[in-house]
Enzyme design. Structure first.
Site, PDB file in Angstrom:
ATOM      1  N   ASP A  79      36.807  46.746  47.191  1.00  0.00           N
ATOM      2  CA  ASP A  79      37.388  47.052  48.495  1.00  0.00           C
ATOM      3  C   ASP A  79      37.411  48.562  48.756  1.00  0.00           C
ATOM      4  OD1 ASP A  79      37.851  44.350  48.352  1.00  0.00           O
ATOM      5  OD2 ASP A  79      39.981  44.548  47.897  1.00  0.00           O
ATOM      6  N   THR A  92      33.179  39.195  41.381  1.00  0.00           N
ATOM      7  CA  THR A  92      32.182  39.743  40.457  1.00  0.00           C
ATOM      8  C   THR A  92      32.525  41.178  40.081  1.00  0.00           C
ATOM      9  OG1 THR A  92      30.903  40.301  42.413  1.00  0.00           O
ATOM     10  CG2 THR A  92      30.237  38.327  41.227  1.00  0.00           C
ATOM     11  N   GLU A 106      46.061  51.061  44.132  1.00  0.00           N
ATOM     12  CA  GLU A 106      46.353  49.664  44.496  1.00  0.00           C
ATOM     13  C   GLU A 106      46.984  48.935  43.307  1.00  0.00           C
ATOM     14  OE1 GLU A 106      44.721  47.814  47.458  1.00  0.00           O
ATOM     15  OE2 GLU A 106      45.513  45.870  46.857  1.00  0.00           O
ATOM     16  N   SER A 157      42.872  45.649  54.298  1.00  0.00           N
ATOM     17  CA  SER A 157      43.731  46.592  55.020  1.00  0.00           C
ATOM     18  C   SER A 157      44.380  47.578  54.049  1.00  0.00           C
ATOM     19  CB  SER A 157      44.800  45.836  55.805  1.00  0.00           C
ATOM     20  OG  SER A 157      45.537  44.984  54.951  1.00  0.00           O
ATOM     21  N   ALA A 180      44.477  39.219  55.413  1.00  0.00           N
ATOM     22  CA  ALA A 180      43.346  38.427  55.872  1.00  0.00           C
ATOM     23  C   ALA A 180      42.155  38.495  54.927  1.00  0.00           C
ATOM     24  CB  ALA A 180      42.916  38.898  57.262  1.00  0.00           C
ATOM     25  N   TYR A 214      44.970  35.591  40.665  1.00  0.00           N
ATOM     26  CA  TYR A 214      43.918  36.608  40.506  1.00  0.00           C
ATOM     27  C   TYR A 214      43.860  37.125  39.068  1.00  0.00           C
ATOM     28  CZ  TYR A 214      40.978  40.654  41.565  1.00  0.00           C
ATOM     29  OH  TYR A 214      39.951  41.567  41.583  1.00  0.00           O
TER      30      TYR A 214
END
Ligand code: GLA
Length: 332
Positions: free
Chosen positions: A148, A20, A136, A107, A103, A197
């Site tokens: 994140d 979202t 990122e 991280s 995961a 993605y």
């Protein structure tokens, strides 16, 4: 001037509100106690960082041009932050991390935020998160949203928060002691680099070209889209935005059963409408959901593997990590 610095930034769990953020929708993240600590000195004309866990050294020039080309691969996140902040002084030091890699617990966001603080970022948490989101994207080429980095930067100890990814407004909600949040790895390594993605994000944009911003659209608006794929994508986002508000209410009132039901619905939506789950993740969800005291389980993060998040009665699940809501990033 040489300065001794230590900065901590946590990984995160997203209770609900997946895929979202890139359409300015809502999420319900919290920081976890696991995180990245960067320590060292602001000095010199390079950023030099070694890791306690992984081989190699990040050796980044302050004018690094292409973070995505840096080796070793983990150093790309450091390079992305350097490229965003362009600090005048370098850094020499080390880092420790206890966030599981690959995961879905962010991280990389924890690394970016800790590095940014260590390098002397002194803006507000929104600016910190935006810069680290851009870092990122520079490092990976994945057009990620802000969930994140904002979760790592702005979380409050003991709380989850409703994040409005359009305004970056936040409403903190205490996590009751008798609601246990458990994260379990599906066993399938996940990477968003090269995953669908970017394609999902583009599909959301295509749906927005038809019905306007998804953050303002209703599930009925989504259902009016003719194209079946875009209709499903939009249905996920619009129903998920509603689930975030309902989940926050359930958390506020300590309604672990209601919260669990919303997680189950969220998983079905990610699996069937957004199509980012995998057979391995679905099997993990089903296996955990069948256990006594487990009220809901869903895929967490971008998808295509990684972890699931479960809400349970205290002590109901032995496997995985007990995710206790911890504080956001800070200098130590
Ligand atoms: C990844 C991205 C986030 C968000 C999630 C899905 O973690 O980095 O920005 O889009 O996927 O909710």
């Amino acid at each position: 001037m040489q300065t001794d610095v230590a900065a901590f930034a946590p990984g995160r769990v997203n209770l609900i509100g997946e895929h979202t953020d890139h359409t300015g929708g809502r999420c319900l993240p919290m920081a976890v106690a696991m995180g990245v600590t960067v320590h060292g000195r602001r000095e010199g004309d390079r950023v030099l960082l070694s890791s306690a866990e992984v081989p190699g050294v990040a050796d980044i020039a302050l004018d690094v041009a292409d973070p995505a080309a840096v080796e070793p691969a983990w150093a790309r996140y450091v390079a992305g932050v350097v490229a965003e902040l362009r600090p005048e002084v370098g850094f020499t030091g080390g880092l420790r991390s206890d966030v599981p890699v690959g995961a879905g617990m962010s991280s990389s966001a924890a690394l970016e935020v800790a590095v940014a603080l260590a390098l002397g970022h002194d803006g507000d948490v929104e600016d910190l998160a935006r810069r680290c989101q851009a870092a990122e994207q520079r490092a990976t080429g994945v057009p990620c949203g802000i969930l994140d980095q904002l979760a790592s930067a702005a979380a409050r100890d003991g709380h989850a928060f409703v994040l409005d990814c359009h305004t970056l407004g936040r409403t903190h909600v205490p996590v009751p002691d008798d609601v246990e949040i458990r994260v379990v790895h599906s066993g399938q390594e996940r990477t968003l680099v090269g995953s669908a993605y970017a394609e999902r994000r583009a599909q959301c944009e295509a749906a927005e070209a038809l019905i306007g911003p998804l953050r303002l659209a209703s599930p009925a608006d989504a259902d009016a889209i003719d194209d079946p794929v875009l209709r499903r994508r939009a249905r996920h986002v619009t129903t998920e935005n509603q689930r975030v508000l309902e989940a926050a209410d359930a958390l506020r009132s300590g309604d672990v059963v209601g919260l669990g039901t919303l997680l189950d619905e969220g998983h079905r939506s990610l699996r069937d409408d957004f199509e980012v789950s995998t057979p391995t993740v679905d099997a993990t969800v089903a296996r955990l959901r069948a256990q006594r005291g487990v009220h809901g389980v869903r895929l967490m993060g971008g998808g295509f593997g990684g972890c699931v998040v479960a809400v349970t009665d205290p002590g109901a699940l032995a496997e995985g990590w007990h995710a206790r809501p911890g504080p956001g990033a800070h200098l130590i």
